[in-house]
Design a protein around this motif. Structure first.
Motif, PDB file in Angstrom:
ATOM      1  N   UNK A  90      57.716 -11.929 -17.957  1.00 30.45           N
ATOM      2  CA  UNK A  90      59.105 -11.030 -17.863  1.00 30.45           C
ATOM      3  C   UNK A  90      59.709 -11.384 -16.456  1.00 30.45           C
ATOM      4  N   UNK A 309      45.077  -1.247  -7.532  1.00 32.65           N
ATOM      5  CA  UNK A 309      43.805  -1.006  -8.257  1.00 32.65           C
ATOM      6  C   UNK A 309      43.892  -2.187  -9.596  1.00 32.65           C
ATOM      7  N   UNK A 310      45.203  -2.373  -9.836  1.00 29.25           N
ATOM      8  CA  UNK A 310      44.988  -3.103 -11.111  1.00 29.25           C
ATOM      9  C   UNK A 310      44.464  -4.480 -11.091  1.00 29.25           C
ATOM     10  N   UNK A 314      39.859  -8.345 -14.296  1.00 27.36           N
ATOM     11  CA  UNK A 314      39.795  -8.258 -15.738  1.00 27.36           C
ATOM     12  C   UNK A 314      40.722  -8.659 -16.600  1.00 27.36           C
ATOM     13  N   UNK A 315      42.162  -8.366 -16.408  1.00 28.52           N
ATOM     14  CA  UNK A 315      43.046  -8.690 -17.083  1.00 28.52           C
ATOM     15  C   UNK A 315      43.607 -10.256 -16.912  1.00 28.52           C
ATOM     16  N   UNK A 316      44.142 -10.521 -15.688  1.00 29.67           N
ATOM     17  CA  UNK A 316      44.715 -11.537 -15.092  1.00 29.67           C
ATOM     18  C   UNK A 316      44.623 -11.500 -13.631  1.00 29.67           C
ATOM     19  N   UNK A 330      34.220  -6.351 -10.260  1.00 25.72           N
ATOM     20  CA  UNK A 330      35.244  -5.688  -9.401  1.00 25.72           C
ATOM     21  C   UNK A 330      34.971  -6.131  -7.886  1.00 25.72           C
TER      22      UNK A 330
ATOM     23  N   UNK B  45      48.900  -2.758 -18.002  1.00 21.35           N
ATOM     24  CA  UNK B  45      49.057  -2.981 -16.581  1.00 21.35           C
ATOM     25  C   UNK B  45      49.318  -3.860 -15.918  1.00 21.35           C
ATOM     26  N   UNK B  46      50.661  -4.588 -16.579  1.00 25.66           N
ATOM     27  CA  UNK B  46      50.925  -5.884 -15.751  1.00 25.66           C
ATOM     28  C   UNK B  46      51.606  -5.602 -14.558  1.00 25.66           C
ATOM     29  N   UNK B  80      48.512  10.645 -10.449  1.00 23.26           N
ATOM     30  CA  UNK B  80      47.288   9.520 -10.642  1.00 23.26           C
ATOM     31  C   UNK B  80      46.061   9.904 -10.484  1.00 23.26           C
ATOM     32  N   UNK B  82      42.684   7.913 -10.069  1.00 21.65           N
ATOM     33  CA  UNK B  82      42.329   6.829  -9.730  1.00 21.65           C
ATOM     34  C   UNK B  82      40.825   6.705 -10.051  1.00 21.65           C
ATOM     35  N   UNK B  84      37.874   3.084 -11.478  1.00 28.87           N
ATOM     36  CA  UNK B  84      37.957   1.804 -12.126  1.00 28.87           C
ATOM     37  C   UNK B  84      37.115   1.853 -13.449  1.00 28.87           C
ATOM     38  N   UNK B  85      37.686   1.313 -14.458  1.00 28.74           N
ATOM     39  CA  UNK B  85      37.064   1.071 -15.759  1.00 28.74           C
ATOM     40  C   UNK B  85      37.922   0.217 -16.275  1.00 28.74           C
ATOM     41  N   UNK B  86      37.367  -0.753 -17.072  1.00 27.69           N
ATOM     42  CA  UNK B  86      38.438  -1.745 -18.038  1.00 27.69           C
ATOM     43  C   UNK B  86      39.169  -0.999 -19.011  1.00 27.69           C
ATOM     44  N   UNK B  88      41.198   1.152 -18.751  1.00 26.27           N
ATOM     45  CA  UNK B  88      42.022   1.865 -18.177  1.00 26.27           C
ATOM     46  C   UNK B  88      42.751   0.664 -17.287  1.00 26.27           C
ATOM     47  N   UNK B  89      44.006   0.108 -17.934  1.00 26.54           N
ATOM     48  CA  UNK B  89      44.431  -1.272 -17.256  1.00 26.54           C
ATOM     49  C   UNK B  89      44.951  -1.053 -15.921  1.00 26.54           C
ATOM     50  N   UNK B  90      45.411   0.065 -15.335  1.00 24.11           N
ATOM     51  CA  UNK B  90      46.017   0.109 -14.188  1.00 24.11           C
ATOM     52  C   UNK B  90      44.838   0.653 -12.949  1.00 24.11           C
ATOM     53  N   UNK B  91      43.811   1.083 -13.667  1.00 19.70           N
ATOM     54  CA  UNK B  91      42.648   1.646 -13.007  1.00 19.70           C
ATOM     55  C   UNK B  91      43.001   2.811 -12.361  1.00 19.70           C
ATOM     56  N   UNK B  92      44.162   3.307 -13.041  1.00 21.40           N
ATOM     57  CA  UNK B  92      44.583   4.855 -12.664  1.00 21.40           C
ATOM     58  C   UNK B  92      44.992   5.194 -13.954  1.00 21.40           C
TER      59      UNK B  92
END
Lengths: 469, 494
Positions: A90, A309-310, A314-316, A330, B45-46, B80, B82, B84-86, B88-92
């Motif tokens: 995007x 944190x994101x 894991x994702x990208x 991590x 969580x992009x 938020x 906070x 870390x766990x997969x 949860x895409x933002x980790x919060x």
């Protein structure tokens, strides 16, 4: 080069590509650019202009985008190994707007990693050089954007300003850097540093360009809940350089906190010029000078620690090879892909949000932020604009590596606009004895970009030093 | 169990809202769909994406707050959380800690012990997480379809004193919320989950150390977990040991719980206000709008059913146990009460139709639901068909027994009862000759019972009616058979 192609191209785009061909290897303004793609883009825009599809003043204008603003299909790295290969699906809202206006995207500019820095030296892709002096930094974090505009590798550029990241490199490179009121430009697609202060800003060669560009960029966006409509848009139309009766305040306590001699005398000549043009220029005490930088960094680091944190592998983004466990994945991914300054800010930000420290640091910083806001609200009852230097010194040498605290302290003049949400602009005014550019900052009350641009335009008109050939 | 202790329970209930789209983006919330098919850059969580609050979620939270007598927070915030766990895409996780949307309410429950008011500490809005799948080869996959599905967390005061009371509270809450239409509150599907905070103490003493049992997914496990934990804590205290403040997981299969993490291991979530979301400002107008548009709640519906359908209170309470059942009754009753359109139904006929609908639901429908192991909300047949069935009995087309048979088929297959009756040849036999010959046949074969009857044992008549019905495959009217039998027997005795 094919002759037909050349006639299809906007001459401005051709000039810019020529500069890139000649200087980019040396300057390193860009993290990513693709000359062939630019040429195609420029030709197609040119056709659409002829067909009457684009009427915007930016149709066909080559521009650059800081690499923390997402571009669909073009990698967006934030100057980090973490996002070295990240290609968003995007466009950032501002990139959409520039596309719609028919502007031609040259490439993605270099920056301090995740915008954490003031010299563009924390970039994973290496530093950018200052076009005014190749041994010096262009400032940062939008150093690539500022250097690209100053060197003619772009006609204008988008940057982002969380604590001065547009204005300070503009000052160091000798271009106009504008940070509008927080919220008037959508943050959609801006990879967050400190969400409550992140603002898209512009790097241009003139105040007029800045006003014209802001007119394209401002506007409420339903994808950004913190965005707002600007109550008084149309900056270009009302732009003049009449500063008669304009009340301009110089916060003496801030200046006295320490600026280099050339910068101090630059401020004096700017004040004098404005006074002679009819402005009412006064020195005053703003107060809370010692609290600006600490408050800014506490809040910025807290938000940054959460915003980053994101990036977890894991994702990208970067992922470590063969992690032994989830926590190993991590830890190693982040340890291997984040640079030193990013780690420092994440750790400090995590610390100030931790239970037991939250009230003492983060909450206290929020309270002080409110006091600072009240202080500036009072100042803007008395003054239309606040005049300061943009940075306490001219551009430092590359590789100087000063201690982090002194780097943070050099943000003294710029952070208040971010803490209060006010607009501010850096205008090139003079040069020091080495010929290095010195920018003067004008800050105005929220939504008072019109007044601010007028005063900035006056400075540009009154300026005796030339900045572009 | 040692009776010198009392149990103190507080609940944290998660309710998944049934909004069409997620809490912070436009993705759909419905179950099913290929993994990650209901996702977008926001709920995965992009980088550079931003949350935008779904107004329907806010309205649902306010509606639940009003129904539970809460104060509505006029300037709320999202915070938020906070970690870390997969999943949860933002980790919060975006949740509410400092200024939740609702505070200080109460819900009245009724158990064998009587009525009791349970305090609601707060209700807050938050986003659900995705789902992790662990493959046998050691890899894990994440499905973000659930990521960003809106949740309400309802936190009670420690006002409950047993698992039964906890379940009574959950049932009451479920009814209230499903009546509001904001969630279906199905525990077995995970749209309602409860964490049980429990401690024990001797009466009059200060609160004891509590433990938290996470994610209980059925009323039964709430009761069992509460009982087991009460016993465990009392045993510890009686043995002179201490209860540790910790999070425990209840294992449904063994009926016991085990420690997940102690207070020392508790995560530091570093809550802070989410700078991407402006304060949630709730106006008087919005509250008034939600109040005035709130659907009928159960108590009001009970009274209305009594008044409008002339049903006994007992019927009305059962029919309103779930909103779905009440809706089903009402639709069937309205169609059945409207008659066949040929003649205006009398008032008497109408109210008898209503009662018949109620009887079929209370008798047949609920029994079949239970036998088929179905959910209370699951009614596989259409109300039109029930109304049609009742009309057929009123027209004298089928016997009551046949009607019940057809009902069961309708329940399983939702077929049209008239078509089915015709197809299966179930309508009452109108041919008197057939009934007469069946009666004569029975009188000829059942010589013993006939003799008994003639000798004065009149009870035997029922048996003879039954036998005739059986011979006619229940397709004749019992009254008609009875009359004919009586006539023939009278002829014989004379």
């Amino acid at each position: 080069m094919n002759m037909n192609e050349k006639t299809d191209m906007n001459p401005l785009a051709e000039q810019v590509l020529d500069r890139i061909r000649r200087q980019e290897d040396l300057l390193r303004c860009y993290i990513s650019y693709d000359i062939e793609a630019v040429r195609k883009q420029a030709a197609s825009v040119e056709k659409k202009i002829k067909d009457g599809e684009f009427r915007s003043p930016f149709a066909g204008i080559p521009y650059a985008v800081k690499d923390n603003l997402c571009t669909a299909g073009i990698r967006t790295t934030c100057g980090s190994k973490m996002l070295e290969h990240f290609v968003p699906a995007y466009d950032a809202a501002v990139v959409e707007k520039m596309k719609a206006a028919g502007a031609v995207l040259i490439g993605k500019t270099n920056m301090d990693e995740f915008a954490f820095g003031s010299s563009t030296e924390t970039s994973f892709f290496g530093p950018t050089r200052n076009p005014a002096d190749l041994s010096r930094t262009p400032g940062g974090s939008s150093g690539g954007s500022a250097a690209a505009v100053a060197s003619g590798e772009a006609v204008m550029a988008l940057g982002t300003d969380t604590g001065g990241s547009v204005r300070q490199p503009a000052s160091h490179c000798g271009v106009v850097g504008t940070k509008p009121t927080y919220g008037v430009i959508s943050r959609w697609g801006l990879i967050a540093y400190a969400s409550s202060m992140d603002t898209v800003g512009t790097l241009t060669r003139s105040v007029e360009d800045a006003a014209t560009l802001l007119d394209v960029l401002v506007g409420e966006d339903e994808r950004d809940s913190t965005s707002l409509p600007h109550p008084r848009p149309g900056f270009r139309e009302i732009l003049n350089s009449d500063v008669r009766s304009l009340r301009i305040g110089i916060p003496a306590d801030l200046i006295d906190a320490g600026v280099s001699d050339p910068v101090a005398s630059s401020l004096e000549t700017a004040a004098k010029a404005l006074k002679e043009a009819g402005a009412i220029v006064e020195r005053f005490e703003i107060g809370l000078a010692d609290y600006l930088v600490p408050t800014y960094y506490l809040i910025a680091m807290a938000e940054a620690s959460s915003n980053l944190e994101r990036f977890d592998g894991v994702k990208y983004g970067y992922r470590t090879a063969d992690p032994a466990s989830l926590s190993d994945l991590y830890q190693k991914s982040r340890a291997e892909a984040f640079g030193e300054e990013v780690k420092r800010r994440i750790m400090l930000g995590t610390y100030v949000l931790s239970s037991g420290f939250y009230d003492e640091y983060y909450l206290k910083a929020l309270k002080v932020r409110r006091l600072i806001k009240e202080t500036y609200d009072r100042a803007f009852c008395k003054f239309d604009c606040i005049l300061t230097p943009t940075a306490p010194t001219t551009s430092p040498l590359l590789g100087e590596k000063p201690d982090p605290i002194s780097v943070y302290e050099s943000d003294l003049f710029t952070v208040s606009a971010n803490l209060t949400g006010c607009p501010a602009i850096s205008v090139p005014w003079s040069r020091d004895e080495k010929g290095l550019p010195i920018g003067i900052q004008l800050m105005a009350d929220v939504f008072c970009e019109g007044t601010m641009l007028r005063a900035a335009n006056a400075l540009e008109t009154l300026r005796e030093v030339r900045f572009y050939e | 169990m040692n009776n010198s202790y009392e149990t103190v329970i507080g609940l944290e209930v998660h309710v998944e809202l049934s909004t069409a789209t997620k809490i912070f983006c436009g993705c759909r919330t419905d179950f099913g769909g290929a993994p990650n098919s209901h996702t977008c850059p926001v709920c995965t969580g992009m980088p550079g994406t931003l949350p935008v609050l779904n107004k329907k979620v806010l309205e649902a939270a306010i509606a639940v707050g009003l129904a539970t007598g809460c104060e509505i927070t006029r300037v709320g915030r999202f915070d938020r959380k906070n970690y870390f766990y997969p999943d949860n895409p933002q980790n919060y996780q975006i949740s509410q800690l400092y200024f939740p949307i609702c505070r200080k309410g109460s819900v009245e429950i009724e158990t064998k012990a009587g009525k009791k008011s349970i305090g609601i500490t707060e209700i807050h809005m938050e986003e659900d997480a995705g789902k992790l799948y662990h493959a046998e080869d050691g890899t894990s996959l994440v499905d973000y379809n659930r990521s960003g599905v809106p949740l309400l967390e309802i936190v009670t005061e420690p006002d409950l004193s047993s698992g039964e009371e906890a379940v009574a509270f959950l049932e009451k809450l479920r009814t209230m919320i499903s009546y509001l239409g904001v969630s279906d509150c199905k525990m077995q599907e995970g749209s309602m989950r409860a964490d049980v905070n429990l401690s024990v103490r001797k009466p009059g003493e200060d609160l004891g150390t509590r433990t938290e049992m996470k994610n209980l997914g059925s009323f039964r496990s709430v009761i069992r977990a509460a009982e087991a934990e009460t016993k465990r804590q009392i045993d510890l205290l009686e043995a002179g040991e201490q209860v540790l403040q910790e999070t425990r997981r209840f294992d449904e299969a063994s009926g016991t719980s085990f420690s997940m993490r102690s207070k020392e291991e508790a995560r530091d979530y570093r809550y802070f206000p989410d700078p991407d979301l402006p304060p949630v400002v709730v106006s008087d107008e919005l509250i008034e709008k939600i109040r005035s548009e709130a659907p009928e709640h159960r108590e009001a519906r009970i009274l209305r059913f009594e008044k409008e359908y002339g049903l006994p209170e007992y019927d009305c309470k059962i029919l309103t146990e779930t909103k779905t059942l009440g809706d089903f009754f009402e639709e069937a009753a309205l169609i059945a009460g409207a008659g066949d359109g040929k003649a205006a139904p009398t008032e008497e006929n109408v109210s008898s139709s209503y009662k018949k609908v109620s009887n079929y639901i209370m008798g047949e429908l609920l029994r079949l639901q239970k036998e088929r192991g179905m959910d209370e909300d699951e009614i596989p047949m259409s109300p039109e068909h029930l109304a049609e069935l009742i009309r057929m009995t009123e027209e004298g087309l089928i016997t009551g027994t046949v009607a019940k048979q057809i009902f069961e088929v309708m329940f399983d297959k939702d077929c049209d009862p008239r078509a089915y009756a015709n197809e299966q040849d179930l309508c009452i036999l109108k041919n008197e000759g057939v009934i007469e010959s069946a009666v004569d046949q029975i009188l000829a074969t059942e010589t013993g019972p006939v003799a008994e009857y003639l000798s004065g044992k009149e009870k035997v008549l029922g048996y003879l009616v039954g036998q005739t019905m059986k011979a006619l495959q229940v397709k004749a009217d019992a009254g008609e058979i009875r009359a004919l039998l009586l006539k023939r027997l009278k002829d014989r005795s004379e």
